[in-house]
Design an enzyme around this catalytic site. Structure first.
Site, PDB file in Angstrom:
ATOM      1  CG  PHE A 172      49.771  39.143  37.903  1.00 54.75           C
ATOM      2  CD1 PHE A 172      48.887  38.229  38.453  1.00 54.75           C
ATOM      3  CD2 PHE A 172      49.979  39.120  36.537  1.00 54.75           C
ATOM      4  CE1 PHE A 172      48.222  37.313  37.654  1.00 54.75           C
ATOM      5  CE2 PHE A 172      49.317  38.205  35.724  1.00 54.75           C
ATOM      6  CZ  PHE A 172      48.431  37.299  36.290  1.00 54.75           C
ATOM      7  CE1 TYR A 183      41.589  38.283  32.482  1.00 59.67           C
ATOM      8  CE2 TYR A 183      42.114  39.679  30.616  1.00 59.67           C
ATOM      9  CZ  TYR A 183      42.518  38.905  31.672  1.00 59.67           C
ATOM     10  OH  TYR A 183      43.857  38.743  31.926  1.00 59.67           O
ATOM     11  CE  LYS A 184      42.584  39.078  35.847  1.00 57.12           C
ATOM     12  NZ  LYS A 184      43.935  39.542  36.196  1.00 57.12           N
ATOM     13  NE  ARG A 234      42.728  33.664  42.450  1.00 57.43           N
ATOM     14  CZ  ARG A 234      43.109  34.354  41.378  1.00 57.43           C
ATOM     15  NH1 ARG A 234      43.844  35.441  41.536  1.00 57.43           N
ATOM     16  NH2 ARG A 234      42.788  33.960  40.174  1.00 57.43           N
ATOM     17  CG  ASP A 277      48.175  45.267  37.346  1.00 51.94           C
ATOM     18  OD1 ASP A 277      46.931  45.215  37.270  1.00 51.94           O
ATOM     19  OD2 ASP A 277      48.920  44.433  36.795  1.00 51.94           O
TER      20      ASP A 277
END
Ligand SMILES: *Cc1c(COP(=O)(O)O)cnc(C)c1O
Length: 412
Positions: A125, A222-223, A371, A197
């Site tokens: 990422f 928040y995911k 995705r 991560d």
């Protein structure tokens, strides 16, 4: 091949089915992007109002103690710990994932003294790589970011100069998952510390940081944890490192006695030393509403449904959209798959825009990746069936060619 009615039957038999009612989901929307931003837990609306109207408006300054605001980062960390395979006192919820990575990486580099290499993946990422580059440059001690193109190259990259191995547990673009225990052992075998991560793993797949003997971890709330846009992230420092690990953002919330107001910094004895300054209480309190839903189930049940949903999606795409230019990017092997499925298509961007226009919300990542995230707390089997049907129709009808779907927006 399963029919739509079969999917409805699977939904009726689904042990997690009732949890969908814990979320506010807009009518007519199939939400397959919980890996980017989870939906609103119903409890969050009342909780937000309570904080505004009672704790802030009425309680004012008293709420730091009486409403537990000051203790919130550690209390939420303890509540999150079971989802990470961590113990109470090893996790705090605070700051952003990017900032937390800066803190734990700096602490890890200090613990490894003379070792100068930070080993990671080239297509990890971007924020992780940017933060690492920024920290290494800022330290000015010759630290090197050593990137591998494939995990197979890690044995060569992990030499005697390796301080840290930094990996995304589940890859944001491909959905591929690393073997946490094996990778951590590999880092330790060469004397490096392991930083995970977990942005795309927490709440999506079972995680056992202590079982793997991981050293540090960071991740988003928040995911899959449904804490709200930009909600504070988490970090973990293994108990065995806490006494020695120091981080550079030595703000007063990380002080041993913040309200003693001394002029010299002395780090708090435990995980609190990884805090920096005053936290955004309004968004921090809502993290709890997301966690409460997880406390009504367990990660084994979540994982079982996640795999069933992503298996179903792959099966339906391959059966119903064959020969239409889609290529599966996500690993088929369960042990290697997170909770998303990524498909490559030359015209991925406009196809995703066309899906979103029809209420099927996934997202797009460069290059050419569609995705789809499968958050088992609220995604239904019938949603998977309907999403694939829309995808098939968009490809068959060339609906994605409409000019409206071609223009790139700031957030894809
Ligand atoms: C989403 C995500 C982040 C987010 O970082 P922020 O600081 O919250 O913007 C970090 N790492 C990974 C792997 C992610 O998927």
């Amino acid at each position: 091949m399963l029919t739509r009615d079969d999917c409805r039957r699977l939904d009726r038999e689904d042990p997690l089915a009732t949890l969908r009612g814990e979320f506010e989901l807009p009518d007519g929307i199939l939400y397959l992007d919980g890996n980017s931003l989870g939906p609103l837990p119903r409890a969050a609306r009342a909780r937000a109002l309570q904080v505004l109207e009672r704790e802030w408006a009425q309680g004012l300054i008293r709420s730091w103690n009486e409403a537990g605001w000051f203790a919130l980062p550690a209390r939420l960390g303890d509540r999150l710990a079971p989802l990470l395979g961590a113990n109470p006192g090893e996790v705090v919820v605070t700051d952003s994932t990017s900032v937390n990575l800066f803190k734990v990486l700096a602490a890890a580099l200090r613990l490894r003294g003379d070792r100068k290499a930070i080993v990671s993946e080239r297509d990890g990422f971007p924020t992780d790589l940017y933060i690492t580059q920024g920290l290494a440059g800022f330290l000015g001690q010759g630290h090197e970011l050593r990137l591998v193109d494939d995990a197979d190259e890690l044995p060569q990259a992990l030499g005697e100069d390796a301080a840290v191995l930094l990996l995304n547990h589940v890859h944001y673009r491909t959905g591929a998952m690393h073997d946490m225990a094996a990778m951590t052992a590999r880092a330790h075998a060469c004397g490096a510390l392991m930083v995970w991560d977990l942005a795309h793993s927490v709440g999506a797949v079972p995680v056992d940081l202590n079982g793997a003997r991981a050293d540090f971890a960071v991740g988003s709330t928040y995911k899959y944890l449904n804490a709200g846009p930009g909600a504070p992230a988490f970090l973990l420092v293994s108990a065995r490192h806490q006494a020695a690990a120091v981080q550079p953002l030595s703000g007063w919330w990380g002080h041993a006695a913040p309200f003693a107001m001394r002029s010299g910094f002395q780090p708090a004895p435990g995980i609190a030393r990884f805090l920096c300054g005053t936290q955004p209480i309004l968004s921090l309190v809502l993290v709890e509403c997301g966690l409460e839903v997880f406390e009504r189930t367990d990660m084994a049940a979540v994982r079982a449904k996640s795999l069933a949903l992503s298996d179903l999606f792959i099966q339906l795409v391959e059966a119903r959209c064959a020969g239409r230019g889609l290529e599966l990017v996500t690993p088929r092997a369960h042990a290697r798959r997170g909770s998303q499925v990524s498909l490559r298509h030359e015209h991925g961007y406009p196809i995703m825009q066309a899906l979103i226009a029809r209420g099927v919300i996934g997202d797009y990542r460069e290059p050419h990746i569609l995705r789809f995230g499968f958050a088992p707390l609220y995604v239904r089997y019938v949603d998977v069936w309907d999403a694939v049907e829309q995808l098939r129709d968009i490809l068959d009808s060339d609906a994605w060619r409409a000019p409206a779907f071609q223009a790139r927006r700031a957030v894809t």
